[in-house]
Design a protein around this motif. Structure first.
Motif, mmCIF file in Angstrom:
data_model
loop_
_atom_site.group_PDB
_atom_site.id
_atom_site.type_symbol
_atom_site.label_atom_id
_atom_site.label_comp_id
_atom_site.label_asym_id
_atom_site.label_seq_id
_atom_site.Cartn_x
_atom_site.Cartn_y
_atom_site.Cartn_z
ATOM 1 N N GLY A 299 70.154 57.895 -44.433
ATOM 2 C CA GLY A 299 69.590 58.096 -45.779
ATOM 3 C C GLY A 299 68.588 59.236 -45.829
ATOM 4 O O GLY A 299 68.479 59.935 -46.846
ATOM 5 N N THR A 300 67.867 59.443 -44.724
ATOM 6 C CA THR A 300 66.887 60.538 -44.689
ATOM 7 C C THR A 300 67.613 61.874 -44.807
ATOM 8 O O THR A 300 67.212 62.768 -45.559
ATOM 9 C CB THR A 300 66.096 60.486 -43.355
ATOM 10 O OG1 THR A 300 65.542 59.178 -43.239
ATOM 11 C CG2 THR A 300 65.011 61.532 -43.304
ATOM 12 N N LEU A 301 68.712 61.981 -44.073
ATOM 13 C CA LEU A 301 69.543 63.182 -44.121
ATOM 14 C C LEU A 301 70.209 63.328 -45.493
ATOM 15 O O LEU A 301 70.186 64.411 -46.098
ATOM 16 C CB LEU A 301 70.616 63.079 -43.023
ATOM 17 C CG LEU A 301 71.751 64.084 -43.050
ATOM 18 C CD1 LEU A 301 71.238 65.495 -42.799
ATOM 19 C CD2 LEU A 301 72.806 63.720 -41.998
ATOM 20 N N ASP A 302 70.798 62.247 -45.983
ATOM 21 C CA ASP A 302 71.501 62.318 -47.271
ATOM 22 C C ASP A 302 70.534 62.681 -48.397
ATOM 23 O O ASP A 302 70.882 63.429 -49.313
ATOM 24 C CB ASP A 302 72.194 60.978 -47.569
ATOM 25 C CG ASP A 302 73.206 60.621 -46.494
ATOM 26 O OD1 ASP A 302 73.756 61.549 -45.867
ATOM 27 O OD2 ASP A 302 73.435 59.411 -46.252
ATOM 28 N N ILE B 256 66.189 60.298 -53.717
ATOM 29 C CA ILE B 256 66.666 59.506 -52.579
ATOM 30 C C ILE B 256 68.113 59.049 -52.766
ATOM 31 O O ILE B 256 68.604 58.905 -53.882
ATOM 32 C CB ILE B 256 65.765 58.279 -52.286
ATOM 33 C CG1 ILE B 256 65.715 57.319 -53.467
ATOM 34 C CG2 ILE B 256 64.374 58.704 -51.874
ATOM 35 C CD1 ILE B 256 65.128 55.966 -53.098
ATOM 36 N N VAL B 257 68.732 58.839 -51.598
ATOM 37 C CA VAL B 257 70.100 58.313 -51.541
ATOM 38 C C VAL B 257 70.010 56.962 -50.861
ATOM 39 O O VAL B 257 69.450 56.848 -49.768
ATOM 40 C CB VAL B 257 71.016 59.251 -50.719
ATOM 41 C CG1 VAL B 257 72.426 58.665 -50.595
ATOM 42 C CG2 VAL B 257 71.076 60.644 -51.353
ATOM 43 N N ASP C 116 78.690 66.350 -54.813
ATOM 44 C CA ASP C 116 78.488 67.290 -53.695
ATOM 45 C C ASP C 116 77.600 66.678 -52.613
ATOM 46 O O ASP C 116 77.787 66.935 -51.418
ATOM 47 C CB ASP C 116 77.857 68.598 -54.192
ATOM 48 C CG ASP C 116 78.821 69.417 -55.046
ATOM 49 O OD1 ASP C 116 80.034 69.106 -55.038
ATOM 50 O OD2 ASP C 116 78.365 70.354 -55.735
ATOM 51 N N THR C 117 76.631 65.882 -53.024
ATOM 52 C CA THR C 117 75.750 65.220 -52.050
ATOM 53 C C THR C 117 76.550 64.227 -51.211
ATOM 54 O O THR C 117 76.428 64.190 -49.973
ATOM 55 C CB THR C 117 74.606 64.477 -52.782
ATOM 56 O OG1 THR C 117 73.864 65.427 -53.550
ATOM 57 C CG2 THR C 117 73.693 63.772 -51.803
#
Ligand SMILES: NC(=O)C1=CN([C@@H]2O[C@H](COP(=O)(O)OP(=O)(O)OC[C@H]3O[C@@H](n4cnc5c(N)ncnc54)[C@H](O)[C@@H]3O)[C@@H](O)[C@H]2O)C=CC1
Ligand SMILES: O=C([O-])CC(=O)C(=O)O
Length: 312
Positions: A145-148, A170-171, A209-210
């Protein structure tokens, strides 16, 4: 303080590089199963110390867990990355046994360790590490999630012409092409809702895109990404070892939060010296709740595969 990184490949080496440059620990141990590989990467990184001016020591070892003894945190990056056209989930057959074995070995030499799991399929590998080691839930953290979320901020920055650092977004949900949930309605540009500046069409495109951020890079590079994954893993480690109490999305064990039980899934958490210390419950709307439940179903299906392949 000692930090271990398992897997000296693209993500592991980049994570270790970020950790030593930031001097997060006096000693970093890089471990790989491939003879001499971690030793070589560690030596190469050590030879940047004179130029970059860091004092952290980094040593590389071939599968020698005694050298990891007394680690505060270990980052697990060992295992196969995907190739173009594959999903992360397809890696389960190879990576499950690797992650299980690595987690058990780490724990033998560092009973107080906090594990940051990166290997894919990450939510299921994090669940496996928790079940295999029996560690308290707060000491097992899945990095995805940190990367996303960082990729989400990148996509927003492109459309808005804004600095990614000014964007908060956030994701949550699973770390999969179809399971991640970029929360665009909650995203802000220095506290102003980004939705005020984007058409519905633009918002949909940013979210799409994310979600395929990792797949897009895999297609371009031929293997999966490492710069942002390495920086994200090091940021998670920094919040733990410096007790920064930063808010990141991480895959943690849910016991009723967000309506889910017995599953590791990406939710906003506070990271500090005790691992993940607190889950923040966001007020999701009905759509978001339904999407989160669907994401959980998909991850649970993958977790069930662990039993089928004898990893649990
Ligand atoms: N959670 C996330 O956000 C991300 C996860 N990943 C995942 O991270 C993993 C690593 O990716 P890369 O570094 O690109 O792969 P890589 O192939 O460059 O490196 C993996 C390393 O693991 C080592 N390894 C394999 N079995 C091992 C064992 N039993 N013990 C110790 N080391 C072992 C290999 O020798 C290799 O050096 C993959 O599963 C990938 O899908 C990658 C990027 C982001
Ligand atoms: O895409 C992959 O397979 C690696 C990964 O998890 C990411 O970069 O998000």
């Amino acid at each position: 303080m000692k930090i271990t990184v398992v897997g000296a490949g693209a993500v592991g080496a980049t994570t270790a590089d970020n950790i030593v440059r930031s001097e997060l620990a006096e000693e970093v141990v890089l471990l790989d199963i491939k003879e001499g590989f971690a030793e070589g990467k560690a030596q190469d990184m050590s030879q940047t110390a004179a130029l970059l001016g860091f004092d952290s020591k980094i040593i590389g070892v071939t599968n020698d867990y005694s050298q990891t003894a007394g680690s505060t945190v270990a980052v697990i990056t060992s295992g196969l990355p995907r190739k173009p056209g594959m999903t992360r989930e397809e890696l389960i057959g190879t990576n499950a046994n690797i992650v299980r074995n690595v987690a058990e070995n780490l724990l033998k030499h560092s009973p107080d360790i906090i594990l940051v799991v990166v290997s894919n399929p990450m939510d299921t590998m994090t669940y496996l590490a928790l079940k295999a080691t029996g560690l308290p839930k707060n000491r097992i953290i899945g990095m995805g999630g940190t990367l996303d979320s960082s990729r989400f901020r990148y996509q927003l920055s492109l459309r808005l012409g804004a600095s990614p650092a000014d964007l908060n977004a956030i994701v949550i949900g699973g770390h999969g092409d179809t399971t991640m949930i970029p929360l665009i309605k909650h995203a802000t540009w220095n506290s102003l809702p980004v939705t005020q500046f984007l058409t519905d069409e633009e918002q949909k495109q940013i979210v799409a895109d994310t979600m395929v951020g990792g797949a897009t890079l895999t297609k371009l590079i031929g293997t999966s990404a490492w710069y942002a994954p390495g920086a994200s893993s090091a940021a998670v480690v920094a919040s733990i070892v410096r007790d920064q109490k930063k808010l990141f999305t991480a895959s943690v064990y849910l016991e009723g939060e967000y309506g889910q039980e017995d599953i590791n899934l990406g939710v906003p958490v506070v990271l500090g010296k005790n691992g993940w210390e607190r889950i923040l419950e966001l007020p999701l709307d009905e759509d978001e709740k339904a999407t989160f439940a669907k994401s959980a179903d998909a991850v649970r299906n993958m977790n069930n595969v662990l039993k089928e392949i004898g990893a649990l």
